[in-house]
Scaffold this motif. Structure first.
Motif, short mmCIF file in Angstrom:
data_model
loop_
_atom_site.label_atom_id
_atom_site.label_comp_id
_atom_site.label_asym_id
_atom_site.label_seq_id
_atom_site.Cartn_x
_atom_site.Cartn_y
_atom_site.Cartn_z
N ARG A 1 -14.73 55.93 50.00
CA ARG A 1 -13.62 56.91 50.01
C ARG A 1 -12.36 56.37 50.67
NH1 ARG A 1 -17.65 61.56 51.72
NH2 ARG A 1 -18.70 61.71 49.72
N GLN A 2 -12.47 55.29 51.35
CA GLN A 2 -11.29 54.65 51.94
C GLN A 2 -11.52 53.14 51.95
OE1 GLN A 2 -8.39 55.79 52.51
NE2 GLN A 2 -8.85 57.97 52.31
N PRO A 3 -10.43 52.37 52.09
CA PRO A 3 -10.61 50.92 52.20
C PRO A 3 -11.30 50.57 53.52
CG PRO A 3 -8.34 51.55 52.66
CD PRO A 3 -9.04 52.79 52.21
N PHE B 1 -3.29 56.50 40.92
CA PHE B 1 -4.67 56.91 40.58
C PHE B 1 -4.70 57.14 39.06
CE2 PHE B 1 -4.64 58.60 45.04
CZ PHE B 1 -5.71 57.87 45.52
N HIS B 2 -4.71 56.03 38.31
CA HIS B 2 -4.48 56.16 36.87
C HIS B 2 -5.59 56.91 36.15
CE1 HIS B 2 -7.22 52.78 36.80
NE2 HIS B 2 -7.12 52.65 35.49
N GLN B 3 -6.77 57.02 36.78
CA GLN B 3 -7.84 57.79 36.12
C GLN B 3 -8.01 59.17 36.73
OE1 GLN B 3 -11.55 56.04 35.12
NE2 GLN B 3 -10.62 54.38 33.98
N THR C 1 -5.12 65.99 52.86
CA THR C 1 -6.22 65.12 52.45
C THR C 1 -5.68 63.86 51.77
OG1 THR C 1 -6.53 65.74 50.14
CG2 THR C 1 -7.40 67.25 51.80
N ARG C 2 -6.59 62.94 51.47
CA ARG C 2 -6.23 61.74 50.71
C ARG C 2 -6.87 61.84 49.32
NH1 ARG C 2 -4.86 57.85 55.10
NH2 ARG C 2 -5.12 56.16 53.63
N ALA C 3 -7.05 63.08 48.85
CA ALA C 3 -7.67 63.31 47.55
C ALA C 3 -6.91 62.58 46.44
CB ALA C 3 -7.68 64.81 47.26
N GLY D 1 -1.54 56.63 45.44
CA GLY D 1 -2.53 56.27 46.45
C GLY D 1 -1.99 55.15 47.33
N GLN D 2 -2.61 54.99 48.48
CA GLN D 2 -2.22 53.91 49.40
C GLN D 2 -3.47 53.41 50.12
OE1 GLN D 2 0.19 56.73 51.96
NE2 GLN D 2 -1.00 55.65 53.50
N SER D 3 -3.59 52.11 50.21
CA SER D 3 -4.75 51.52 50.89
C SER D 3 -4.32 50.28 51.66
CB SER D 3 -5.81 51.09 49.86
OG SER D 3 -6.35 52.21 49.21
N VAL D 4 -4.89 50.14 52.86
CA VAL D 4 -4.72 48.89 53.62
C VAL D 4 -5.90 48.00 53.25
CG1 VAL D 4 -4.74 47.81 55.89
CG2 VAL D 4 -3.65 50.01 55.57
N ILE E 1 -11.56 46.69 49.43
CA ILE E 1 -10.76 47.57 48.57
C ILE E 1 -11.52 48.85 48.21
CG2 ILE E 1 -9.44 45.66 47.59
CD1 ILE E 1 -11.14 45.80 45.08
N ASP E 2 -10.76 49.89 47.86
CA ASP E 2 -11.35 51.14 47.35
C ASP E 2 -10.71 51.48 46.01
OD1 ASP E 2 -8.84 51.73 48.37
OD2 ASP E 2 -9.43 53.62 49.31
N LEU E 3 -10.47 50.46 45.20
CA LEU E 3 -9.66 50.60 43.99
C LEU E 3 -10.47 50.29 42.74
CD1 LEU E 3 -6.64 48.59 45.37
CD2 LEU E 3 -6.87 51.08 45.25
N GLY F 1 -8.42 47.90 37.08
CA GLY F 1 -7.29 48.30 36.24
C GLY F 1 -6.27 49.16 36.95
N THR F 2 -6.44 49.38 38.26
CA THR F 2 -5.48 50.22 38.99
C THR F 2 -4.09 49.59 38.97
OG1 THR F 2 -7.18 51.14 40.45
CG2 THR F 2 -4.93 51.15 41.29
N PRO F 3 -3.08 50.37 38.54
CA PRO F 3 -1.71 49.85 38.54
C PRO F 3 -1.14 49.89 39.96
CG PRO F 3 -1.96 51.78 37.07
CD PRO F 3 -3.17 51.71 37.93
N1 SAM Z 1 -7.12 54.88 50.16
C1 SAM Z 1 -6.52 55.64 49.08
C2 SAM Z 1 -5.60 56.71 49.61
O1 SAM Z 1 -5.84 57.18 50.71
O2 SAM Z 1 -4.66 57.06 48.91
C3 SAM Z 1 -7.58 56.21 48.14
C4 SAM Z 1 -8.38 57.31 48.74
S1 SAM Z 1 -9.28 58.15 47.49
C5 SAM Z 1 -10.08 59.40 48.44
C6 SAM Z 1 -10.57 56.99 47.16
C7 SAM Z 1 -11.21 57.25 45.82
O3 SAM Z 1 -10.27 57.06 44.80
C8 SAM Z 1 -12.31 56.27 45.51
O4 SAM Z 1 -13.54 56.72 46.02
C9 SAM Z 1 -12.31 56.22 43.98
O5 SAM Z 1 -13.30 57.04 43.44
C10 SAM Z 1 -10.94 56.77 43.59
N2 SAM Z 1 -10.11 55.82 42.88
C11 SAM Z 1 -9.84 54.53 43.21
N3 SAM Z 1 -8.98 53.99 42.33
C12 SAM Z 1 -8.70 54.95 41.42
C13 SAM Z 1 -7.88 55.01 40.26
N4 SAM Z 1 -7.18 53.96 39.86
N5 SAM Z 1 -7.84 56.17 39.54
C14 SAM Z 1 -8.56 57.24 39.95
N6 SAM Z 1 -9.36 57.26 41.03
C15 SAM Z 1 -9.43 56.13 41.75
#
Ligand code: SAM
Length: 231
Positions: free
Chosen positions: A23-25, A62-64, A90-92, A100-103, A119-121, A124-126
């Motif tokens: 759920r996070q990096p 979050f392209h998907q 939240t970071r939903a 989205g943002q990840s370290v 990574i938590d990506l 294909g994530t843009p």
């Molecule tokens: N660290 C980031 C943030 O805080 O913005 C992401 C947090 S989000 C709760 C993490 C979830 O995003 C992962 O468990 C994964 O299922 C989902 N995820 C990651 N890459 C994605 C993408 N390109 N499109 C849709 N969902 C994605």
């Protein structure tokens, strides 16, 4: 007034589906990928100096999980999926503008390519931008978050002997820490909180080019059953 942004690159990731991504990096250090930069950023000039940096912020889409209708409240998995809170607390993934943002850890820098881990990506994530992590400014002494105050509790992961041998073999072939990746991701218990799995119920996910199958022989404990080439 709408703003227009465009990707500076795409992540090639170990995660081929959303299920079982942490759920996070940083929660799975063995989760690796490569950020492939697009022109004109694939020129070495754009990343010059990054070799002096251990971690970077990635700003991405979050392209998907893109949606037309904005949500004001979300039900984060962290709260068991049955409690709703304001989207901005939240970071939903379902959020305005889908940002989205990840370290993440920067393992290697090359012209046009950044090797990343933790990574938590999704594959294909843009990626829209990269910024160096600045420890004195980005690590805040005394900060708190009472909704998510610590990393999720880990559960025990055990292996069938054959599955462990398969994992080692595929890890060698891929030159990736596959066994660690599987253990680190499954220990987060990817199952939705509302599901109470019976020992007969099988779960599966794709990491790199292999499918990982597991079950819950008893509550709070995972056993990996097989690590096989993806269909
Ligand atoms: N660290 C980031 C943030 O805080 O913005 C992401 C947090 S989000 C709760 C993490 C979830 O995003 C992962 O468990 C994964 O299922 C989902 N995820 C990651 N890459 C994605 C993408 N390109 N499109 C849709 N969902 C994605």
């Amino acid at each position: 007034m709408p703003y227009s942004v465009s990707p500076i690159g795409y992540v090639r990731s170990c995660f081929k589906e959303k299920f079982a991504i942490p759920r996070q990096p940083q929660l799975a250090p063995a989760a690796r990928g490569v950020l492939e930069l697009l022109a004109p950023f694939d020129n070495g000039d754009a990343v010059q100096g990054l070799e002096q940096v251990s971690h970077v912020w990635l700003l991405f889409v979050f392209h998907q999980a893109l949606e037309d209708k904005p949500r004001l409240k979300v039900r984060p998995p962290r709260l068991g999926g049955n409690q709703s809170v304001g989207v901005f607390s939240t970071r939903a993934t379902h959020r305005p503008n889908g940002l989205g943002q990840s370290v993440v850890k920067l393992d290697k820098v090359e012209a046009g390519k950044l090797w990343l881990s933790g990574i938590d990506l999704l594959d294909g994530t843009p990626v829209l931008d990269i910024k160096p992590y600045v420890p004195y400014a980005d690590s805040v002494t005394g900060a708190y978050n009472r909704i998510a105050d610590s990393a999720p509790a880990l559960i025990e992961v055990s292996w069938e002997n054959a599955a462990l041998a398969q994992s080692h073999e595929h890890g060698r072939r891929l030159s990736e820490p596959l066994t660690e990746l599987i253990e680190q991701c499954l220990a987060q218990d990817p199952r939705p909180a509302y599901q109470q799995p019976t020992p007969e119920r099988r779960y599966g996910v794709r990491f790199w080019d292999v499918d990982v199958h597991w079950h819950y022989p008893q509550p709070g404990c995972i056993c990996v059953l097989a690590v096989v080439p993806a269909d």
